[in-house]
Design a protein around this motif. Structure first.
Motif, PDB file in Angstrom:
ATOM      1  N   ASP A 219     -12.684  76.065  51.321  1.00 17.64           N
ATOM      2  CA  ASP A 219     -11.578  75.254  50.804  1.00 17.64           C
ATOM      3  C   ASP A 219     -11.201  75.606  49.373  1.00 17.64           C
ATOM      4  OD1 ASP A 219     -11.318  73.953  53.175  1.00 17.64           O
ATOM      5  OD2 ASP A 219     -12.088  72.013  52.484  1.00 17.64           O
ATOM      6  N   GLN A 221     -10.552  78.796  46.340  1.00 17.05           N
ATOM      7  CA  GLN A 221     -10.175  80.199  46.236  1.00 17.05           C
ATOM      8  C   GLN A 221      -9.963  80.559  44.774  1.00 17.05           C
ATOM      9  OE1 GLN A 221      -9.790  82.364  48.984  1.00 17.05           O
ATOM     10  NE2 GLN A 221      -9.758  83.936  47.390  1.00 17.05           N
ATOM     11  N   LYS A 234      -7.635  74.507  47.717  1.00 19.89           N
ATOM     12  CA  LYS A 234      -6.363  74.844  48.337  1.00 19.89           C
ATOM     13  C   LYS A 234      -5.556  73.570  48.590  1.00 19.89           C
ATOM     14  CE  LYS A 234      -8.402  78.863  50.628  1.00 19.89           C
ATOM     15  NZ  LYS A 234      -8.800  79.464  51.919  1.00 19.89           N
ATOM     16  N   TYR A 238      -1.443  75.478  45.510  1.00 20.77           N
ATOM     17  CA  TYR A 238      -2.082  76.752  45.846  1.00 20.77           C
ATOM     18  C   TYR A 238      -1.202  77.548  46.814  1.00 20.77           C
ATOM     19  CZ  TYR A 238      -5.146  80.050  48.211  1.00 20.77           C
ATOM     20  OH  TYR A 238      -5.678  81.189  48.765  1.00 20.77           O
ATOM     21  N   GLU A 239      -0.609  76.880  47.800  1.00 22.49           N
ATOM     22  CA  GLU A 239       0.249  77.570  48.761  1.00 22.49           C
ATOM     23  C   GLU A 239       1.492  78.134  48.075  1.00 22.49           C
ATOM     24  OE1 GLU A 239      -0.542  78.380  51.713  1.00 22.49           O
ATOM     25  OE2 GLU A 239      -2.443  77.293  51.622  1.00 22.49           O
ATOM     26  N   GLN A 242       0.448  81.361  46.593  1.00 14.46           N
ATOM     27  CA  GLN A 242       0.325  82.413  47.605  1.00 14.46           C
ATOM     28  C   GLN A 242       1.693  82.924  48.023  1.00 14.46           C
ATOM     29  OE1 GLN A 242      -2.917  82.256  46.510  1.00 14.46           O
ATOM     30  NE2 GLN A 242      -2.911  83.584  48.291  1.00 14.46           N
TER      31      GLN A 242
END
Length: 313
Positions: A219, A221, A234, A238-239, A242
């Protein structure tokens, strides 16, 4: 028990509570110190006068040794150091910068200095700068990390081989068993962050604490290496990071996406969607929120039990 870390700090147990932003105020630091460990106030998220207040309250709450963690990148670091000296803080942990900048100044004032490193190279530089001990922090740790991605299991013995001063292990340590493992690898103490985030006294928001307790393996990173590597949980933010990578965002675009006060928003204000939720991989084995003194007691009991099991084998 007794070793160089216990003697250096004048504490009962070789457990150091990490000086974490938005989590390590005077309540947590004094609770850990009163329990026999070494509590640290995290100055990285404090204005100078806020730090003054926390030091004063910590002194009122404990007669035991405590310290302050100061990130070297702090913009008004000279003001923080003036307050630390004025209020006679006995111990300072420095991080995220060159230890040579402030070590001599602090030691001339009679202050014990410890520097946080992520590699053998930086450990040797810290020793050369005259620090009293180093914290070697592995890749598993939460928050800002080293760029080499060296794990604690590899880093601790590598640093131990090269330095003579006392060594404190950090990164992935939340139990007595992991504490014993670090000591076997050559550490004389452990610095614990994530486990103390999930404590009653941590100043972080209860929603963040609950999210830490709910975390599973995978979970967290490490990301944003183009700016400053940081390990986080995450979530929606966080998304977004990414997605920015997928469109080959520049460091400037990443910096704009990060904005200001993301960590405060997530860890202190409890925004679990848009905040930056800094925590270590070891959150996967943290299952409850409890008093800091109980954390220290549980770690020491498990540490002693683990030793007995090894002897029996």
């Amino acid at each position: 028990m007794s070793n160089r870390i216990i003697q250096l700090f004048g504490i009962q147990y070789p457990i150091i509570q990490a000086g974490m932003i938005w989590a390590s105020g005077w309540k947590l630091a004094s609770a850990v110190s009163n329990a026999g460990g070494l509590g640290l106030i995290g100055a990285g998220s404090m204005y100078p006068e806020v730090l003054r207040e926390h030091i004063q309250k910590c002194k009122e709450a404990t007669s035991k040794p405590f310290g302050v963690n100061v990130p070297m990148l702090y913009p008004d670091i000279d003001k923080l150091m003036e307050i630390i000296v004025e209020l006679e803080v006995p111990i300072v942990f420095t991080s995220a910068g060159n230890p040579a900048t402030w070590t001599s100044f602090l030691k001339e004032k009679g202050i014990t200095v410890v520097h946080v490193v992520s590699s053998v190279k930086f450990a040797l530089k810290a020793q050369q700068a005259g620090v009293d001990a180093v914290v070697a922090e592995g890749f598993e740790a939460g928050g800002h990390n080293g760029r080499d991605e060296t794990t604690t299991l590899t880093l601790i013995p590598a640093v131990r081989e090269q330095i003579e001063i006392p060594l404190i292990a950090a990164g992935g340590i939340a139990t007595g068993r992991s504490m014993l493992a670090a000591m076997v690898l050559g550490a004389e103490g452990v610095q614990v962050g994530s486990r103390f985030v999930a404590s009653d006294e941590a100043s972080s928001h209860v929603r963040f604490k609950e999210r830490v307790v709910a975390a599973k393996e995978g979970d967290t990173q490490l990301t944003l290496k183009e700016l400053a590597p940081v390990r986080m949980l995450k979530n929606e933010f966080y998304e977004q990071v990414q997605q920015a990578y997928q469109r080959c965002a520049t460091p400037e675009e990443l910096r704009e996406l990060l904005g200001r006060a993301r960590a405060k928003r997530g860890m202190f204000e409890g925004d679990l969607k848009e905040g930056e939720l800094e925590i270590g991989q070891v959150s996967a084995v943290i299952h409850d929120i409890k008093p800091a003194a109980q954390i220290v007691e549980d770690m020491m009991e498990e540490y002693q039990h683990a030793i007995k099991l090894l002897i029996q084998k």
